[in-house]
Scaffold this motif. Structure first.
Motif, PDB file in Angstrom:
ATOM      1  N   ARG A  12      49.647  51.170  50.169  1.00  0.00           N
ATOM      2  CA  ARG A  12      49.286  49.949  49.447  1.00  0.00           C
ATOM      3  C   ARG A  12      49.784  49.941  48.008  1.00  0.00           C
ATOM      4  N   SER A  13      50.206  51.047  47.481  1.00  0.00           N
ATOM      5  CA  SER A  13      50.644  51.081  46.082  1.00  0.00           C
ATOM      6  C   SER A  13      51.842  50.175  45.852  1.00  0.00           C
ATOM      7  N   SER A  14      52.743  50.068  46.812  1.00  0.00           N
ATOM      8  CA  SER A  14      53.893  49.179  46.656  1.00  0.00           C
ATOM      9  C   SER A  14      53.480  47.723  46.855  1.00  0.00           C
ATOM     10  N   ASP A  15      52.461  47.468  47.681  1.00  0.00           N
ATOM     11  CA  ASP A  15      51.998  46.105  47.914  1.00  0.00           C
ATOM     12  C   ASP A  15      51.162  45.600  46.735  1.00  0.00           C
ATOM     13  N   ALA A  16      50.575  46.489  45.978  1.00  0.00           N
ATOM     14  CA  ALA A  16      49.703  46.100  44.871  1.00  0.00           C
ATOM     15  C   ALA A  16      50.489  45.617  43.661  1.00  0.00           C
ATOM     16  N   SER A  17      51.805  45.710  43.699  1.00  0.00           N
ATOM     17  CA  SER A  17      52.604  45.300  42.547  1.00  0.00           C
ATOM     18  C   SER A  17      52.883  43.798  42.536  1.00  0.00           C
ATOM     19  N   THR A  18      52.244  43.043  43.404  1.00  0.00           N
ATOM     20  CA  THR A  18      52.446  41.596  43.406  1.00  0.00           C
ATOM     21  C   THR A  18      51.801  40.985  42.166  1.00  0.00           C
ATOM     22  N   ASP A  19      52.193  39.775  41.833  1.00  0.00           N
ATOM     23  CA  ASP A  19      51.709  39.116  40.623  1.00  0.00           C
ATOM     24  C   ASP A  19      50.314  38.527  40.790  1.00  0.00           C
ATOM     25  N   GLU A  20      49.817  38.450  41.986  1.00  0.00           N
ATOM     26  CA  GLU A  20      48.504  37.847  42.205  1.00  0.00           C
ATOM     27  C   GLU A  20      47.399  38.824  41.827  1.00  0.00           C
ATOM     28  N   ARG A  21      46.498  38.368  41.016  1.00  0.00           N
ATOM     29  CA  ARG A  21      45.357  39.175  40.604  1.00  0.00           C
ATOM     30  C   ARG A  21      44.086  38.394  40.903  1.00  0.00           C
ATOM     31  N   ARG A  22      43.064  39.081  41.314  1.00  0.00           N
ATOM     32  CA  ARG A  22      41.782  38.450  41.611  1.00  0.00           C
ATOM     33  C   ARG A  22      40.867  38.616  40.411  1.00  0.00           C
ATOM     34  N   VAL A  23      40.229  37.530  40.003  1.00  0.00           N
ATOM     35  CA  VAL A  23      39.327  37.582  38.854  1.00  0.00           C
ATOM     36  C   VAL A  23      38.138  38.479  39.155  1.00  0.00           C
ATOM     37  N   GLU A  24      37.711  38.482  40.393  1.00  0.00           N
ATOM     38  CA  GLU A  24      36.548  39.292  40.757  1.00  0.00           C
ATOM     39  C   GLU A  24      36.806  40.783  40.582  1.00  0.00           C
ATOM     40  N   ARG A  25      38.059  41.201  40.615  1.00  0.00           N
ATOM     41  CA  ARG A  25      38.387  42.618  40.533  1.00  0.00           C
ATOM     42  C   ARG A  25      38.720  43.079  39.118  1.00  0.00           C
ATOM     43  N   LEU A  26      38.652  42.190  38.142  1.00  0.00           N
ATOM     44  CA  LEU A  26      38.995  42.576  36.779  1.00  0.00           C
ATOM     45  C   LEU A  26      37.856  43.348  36.125  1.00  0.00           C
ATOM     46  N   ASN A  27      38.212  44.253  35.249  1.00  0.00           N
ATOM     47  CA  ASN A  27      37.190  44.953  34.470  1.00  0.00           C
ATOM     48  C   ASN A  27      36.824  44.075  33.273  1.00  0.00           C
ATOM     49  N   TRP A  28      35.980  44.558  32.392  1.00  0.00           N
ATOM     50  CA  TRP A  28      35.498  43.718  31.288  1.00  0.00           C
ATOM     51  C   TRP A  28      36.628  43.299  30.360  1.00  0.00           C
ATOM     52  N   LEU A  29      37.572  44.187  30.108  1.00  0.00           N
ATOM     53  CA  LEU A  29      38.693  43.840  29.240  1.00  0.00           C
ATOM     54  C   LEU A  29      39.577  42.783  29.900  1.00  0.00           C
ATOM     55  N   GLY A  30      39.816  42.926  31.184  1.00  0.00           N
ATOM     56  CA  GLY A  30      40.603  41.939  31.909  1.00  0.00           C
ATOM     57  C   GLY A  30      39.937  40.576  31.914  1.00  0.00           C
ATOM     58  N   ARG A  31      38.623  40.552  32.055  1.00  0.00           N
ATOM     59  CA  ARG A  31      37.895  39.282  32.041  1.00  0.00           C
ATOM     60  C   ARG A  31      37.954  38.623  30.661  1.00  0.00           C
ATOM     61  N   VAL A  32      37.871  39.434  29.608  1.00  0.00           N
ATOM     62  CA  VAL A  32      37.972  38.887  28.256  1.00  0.00           C
ATOM     63  C   VAL A  32      39.358  38.289  28.033  1.00  0.00           C
ATOM     64  N   VAL A  33      40.388  39.006  28.459  1.00  0.00           N
ATOM     65  CA  VAL A  33      41.754  38.508  28.308  1.00  0.00           C
ATOM     66  C   VAL A  33      41.952  37.249  29.148  1.00  0.00           C
ATOM     67  N   TYR A  34      41.432  37.243  30.369  1.00  0.00           N
ATOM     68  CA  TYR A  34      41.554  36.074  31.239  1.00  0.00           C
ATOM     69  C   TYR A  34      40.846  34.867  30.622  1.00  0.00           C
ATOM     70  N   ALA A  35      39.621  35.066  30.118  1.00  0.00           N
ATOM     71  CA  ALA A  35      38.852  33.964  29.524  1.00  0.00           C
ATOM     72  C   ALA A  35      39.531  33.454  28.254  1.00  0.00           C
ATOM     73  N   SER A  36      40.035  34.368  27.427  1.00  0.00           N
ATOM     74  CA  SER A  36      40.707  33.921  26.198  1.00  0.00           C
ATOM     75  C   SER A  36      42.003  33.184  26.527  1.00  0.00           C
ATOM     76  N   GLY A  37      42.692  33.569  27.571  1.00  0.00           N
ATOM     77  CA  GLY A  37      43.888  32.834  27.998  1.00  0.00           C
ATOM     78  C   GLY A  37      43.540  31.438  28.482  1.00  0.00           C
ATOM     79  N   ALA A  38      42.432  31.323  29.220  1.00  0.00           N
ATOM     80  CA  ALA A  38      42.002  30.005  29.695  1.00  0.00           C
ATOM     81  C   ALA A  38      41.611  29.115  28.520  1.00  0.00           C
ATOM     82  N   VAL A  39      40.902  29.676  27.542  1.00  0.00           N
ATOM     83  CA  VAL A  39      40.524  28.902  26.354  1.00  0.00           C
ATOM     84  C   VAL A  39      41.768  28.503  25.571  1.00  0.00           C
TER      85      VAL A  39
END
Length: 92
Positions: A12-39
């Motif tokens: 799965r390591s080669s399959d995980a390099s796709t550009d699709e990311r799930r919001v549910e799987r983000l850590n706190w830093l990823g969620r902050v970056v995602y929310a600030s990008g949306a804002v």
């Protein structure tokens, strides 16, 4: 230490390099970056709309101002003037 090649999820390591990311799987830093990008995207769209509307008002105001300076336009004339004593808004 054993190699991860025998692990069932090793492929799965080669399959995980796709550009699709799930919001549910983000850590706190990823969620902050995602929310600030949306804002940021929302505020940029809001600023674009505000800029368009402001430009439209400025253009119409400029046109009205320069049309008022046109010597071919006569001065305003009063067509009918109401007497203050005949108004419906009498103070009692």
């Amino acid at each position: 230490m054993p190699s991860d090649a025998h692990h069932p999820d090793a492929h799965r390591s080669s399959d995980a390099s796709t550009d699709e990311r799930r919001v549910e799987r983000l850590n706190w830093l990823g969620r902050v970056v995602y929310a600030s990008g949306a804002v940021h995207r929302w505020s940029r769209r809001a600023a674009d709309v505000l800029h368009e509307r402001t430009t439209t008002v400025a253009t119409r105001s400029r046109k009205a101002f320069y049309d008022g300076l046109n010597p071919d336009i006569d001065e305003a004339t009063v067509l009918r003037e109401e007497d203050a004593s005949s108004s419906d808004f009498r103070s009692e």
